[in-house]
Design a protein around this motif. Structure first.
Motif, mmCIF file in Angstrom:
data_model
loop_
_atom_site.group_PDB
_atom_site.id
_atom_site.type_symbol
_atom_site.label_atom_id
_atom_site.label_comp_id
_atom_site.label_asym_id
_atom_site.label_seq_id
_atom_site.Cartn_x
_atom_site.Cartn_y
_atom_site.Cartn_z
ATOM 1 N N ALA A 64 -50.334 43.517 122.559
ATOM 2 C CA ALA A 64 -49.938 42.257 122.554
ATOM 3 C C ALA A 64 -51.059 41.364 123.150
ATOM 4 C CB ALA A 64 -48.491 41.852 123.160
ATOM 5 N N TYR A 69 -53.442 38.574 121.028
ATOM 6 C CA TYR A 69 -53.442 37.142 121.685
ATOM 7 C C TYR A 69 -54.861 36.697 121.708
ATOM 8 C CZ TYR A 69 -52.603 33.572 124.792
ATOM 9 O OH TYR A 69 -52.690 32.293 125.901
ATOM 10 N N THR A 78 -57.044 36.473 118.476
ATOM 11 C CA THR A 78 -56.582 35.455 117.690
ATOM 12 C C THR A 78 -56.586 33.814 118.285
ATOM 13 O OG1 THR A 78 -54.383 35.790 118.088
ATOM 14 C CG2 THR A 78 -55.235 36.807 116.313
ATOM 15 N N LYS A 79 -56.402 33.770 119.557
ATOM 16 C CA LYS A 79 -56.144 32.266 120.003
ATOM 17 C C LYS A 79 -57.081 31.985 120.987
ATOM 18 C CE LYS A 79 -52.824 32.044 117.236
ATOM 19 N NZ LYS A 79 -53.071 31.326 116.037
ATOM 20 N N PHE A 84 -50.189 43.218 116.237
ATOM 21 C CA PHE A 84 -50.325 41.909 116.971
ATOM 22 C C PHE A 84 -51.448 41.177 116.515
ATOM 23 C CE2 PHE A 84 -47.466 44.318 119.855
ATOM 24 C CZ PHE A 84 -46.591 43.355 120.064
ATOM 25 N N ARG A 85 -52.442 41.357 116.364
ATOM 26 C CA ARG A 85 -53.495 40.517 115.770
ATOM 27 C C ARG A 85 -53.271 40.033 114.499
ATOM 28 N NH1 ARG A 85 -57.314 40.551 111.398
ATOM 29 N NH2 ARG A 85 -59.384 39.414 112.146
ATOM 30 N N TYR A 92 -50.607 39.561 113.184
ATOM 31 C CA TYR A 92 -49.131 38.804 113.293
ATOM 32 C C TYR A 92 -49.490 37.734 113.991
ATOM 33 C CZ TYR A 92 -44.893 37.295 114.380
ATOM 34 O OH TYR A 92 -43.246 36.431 114.515
ATOM 35 N N TYR A 93 -50.257 37.500 114.984
ATOM 36 C CA TYR A 93 -50.675 36.177 115.628
ATOM 37 C C TYR A 93 -51.709 35.296 114.858
ATOM 38 C CZ TYR A 93 -48.468 38.068 120.025
ATOM 39 O OH TYR A 93 -47.514 38.642 120.846
ATOM 40 N N LEU A 117 -49.578 32.386 113.778
ATOM 41 C CA LEU A 117 -49.161 31.347 114.531
ATOM 42 C C LEU A 117 -49.865 29.958 114.666
ATOM 43 C CD1 LEU A 117 -47.970 33.575 117.684
ATOM 44 C CD2 LEU A 117 -46.682 32.742 115.778
ATOM 45 N N PHE A 122 -48.971 32.623 127.010
ATOM 46 C CA PHE A 122 -48.723 34.101 126.460
ATOM 47 C C PHE A 122 -47.328 34.301 126.709
ATOM 48 C CE2 PHE A 122 -48.460 38.720 126.944
ATOM 49 C CZ PHE A 122 -48.380 38.941 125.554
ATOM 50 N N VAL A 148 -46.186 32.388 123.282
ATOM 51 C CA VAL A 148 -46.545 33.456 122.309
ATOM 52 C C VAL A 148 -45.477 34.627 122.322
ATOM 53 C CG1 VAL A 148 -48.280 35.056 121.592
ATOM 54 C CG2 VAL A 148 -48.926 32.739 122.509
ATOM 55 N N SER A 180 -42.824 36.551 119.117
ATOM 56 C CA SER A 180 -43.248 37.760 118.742
ATOM 57 C C SER A 180 -42.083 38.956 118.731
ATOM 58 C CB SER A 180 -44.169 38.264 119.736
ATOM 59 O OG SER A 180 -45.170 37.214 120.023
#
Length: 282
Positions: free
Chosen positions: A94, A98, A101-102, A162-163, A165-166, A169, A188, A192, A196
């Motif tokens: 996760a 996070y 991506t962010k 997770f990458r 999915y994020y 966002l 986070f 975030v 999740s």
């Protein structure tokens, strides 16, 4: 005509489902019979009476090599191993997703591409270097050594989940939180992670299933007192005796499969929802 087509479709699905579930049915009914009934009866016949003797023997007194304590110690070894392994690999995945991506940085896409090699890399490639590293840090032949192995080997998959999915966002959420003075970890944990839940369920089920059913790492990296359930099941099935007790073998296989069956029965619909929510997109 539409009703007829639907009837045919559901009929075919029922046939395929019955064919798929037939081995499970055979295992279950065999585990509930005694040996005389198995020898003299039909493979598909229901047991004349429910007999759980083979289950108790598989759990507590069946021989796995020279040890005759059943699957119980192996089962608890797997439990001790799987809880921290799933928790750590999911948390790190996760955080990685996070960051990638962010909080992108120069070379983050290259780093992610390199991590993807871990998803497709043959497991046999890592056996020798992993055993050397575990020996250097003093974790060889231990449950915690297996935890480290499964965390490292699962990190690529959890990061990928997770990458992807994020990516979906909105970046505006992160920018708004930063304007309000929130830092990396506060964003986070407060923003975030609460969003999740679908991908958390997917990742936990994925990791739980892979780790619980693993045999290769279990047989290579475990010691005499740290072998997981899959190794114990293999040892039980291959232990020679004067009489081959098929009912005990079937009961042992079902005991080994019960945790993963329970996870999918209880959380299977959430697994599908998590996948469709974005676990494989991007």
């Amino acid at each position: 005509m539409k009703t007829f087509h639907r009837f045919v479709l559901f009929g075919l699905l029922a046939v395929f489902a019955a064919f798929f579930l037939l081995p499970f049915y055979v295992m279950l009914v065999t585990s509930l019979k005694d040996m005389n009934e198995i020898r003299n009866g039909s493979l598909l016949a229901l047991p004349q009476a429910l007999d759980f003797t083979s289950w108790f023997k598989a759990w507590g007194s069946a021989c796995t090599g020279m040890d005759c304590s059943g699957l119980k110690p192996y089962f608890f070894n797997s439990l001790i191993m799987i809880v921290p392994a799933v928790a750590i690999s999911t948390t790190l995945g996760a955080l990685n997703g996070y960051v990638l991506t962010k909080w992108r940085f120069k070379g983050s896409e290259l780093l992610f591409s390199l991590m993807l090699f871990g998803v497709f890399m043959p497991l046999q490639v890592v056996l020798l270097p992993m055993s050397q590293v575990l020996g250097w840090v003093g974790l060889s032949d231990s449950v915690w050594g297996l935890v480290c192995v499964h965390v490292l080997m699962g990190l690529a998959s959890t990061t990928l989940f997770f990458r992807n999915y994020y990516i979906g966002l909105p970046d505006e959420l992160i920018k708004a939180a930063m304007l309000d003075g929130a830092g990396f970890f506060r964003i986070f944990w407060r923003i975030v992670l609460p969003l999740s839940t679908p991908i958390l369920v997917v990742t936990v089920i994925w990791q739980f299933t892979n780790i619980w059913n693993d045999f290769l790492f279990g047989v290579v990296f475990s010691g005499a007192d740290s072998k997981p359930i899959t190794v114990g099941l293999n040892n039980l099935a291959n232990t020679s005796s004067s009489v081959k007790e098929y009912n005990v073998d079937m009961a042992a296989a079902l005991i080994a499969a019960l945790p993963t069956l329970a996870v999918y029965v209880l959380a299977g619909k959430y697994f599908v929802r998590g996948l469709t929510a974005g676990a494989v997109k991007g």
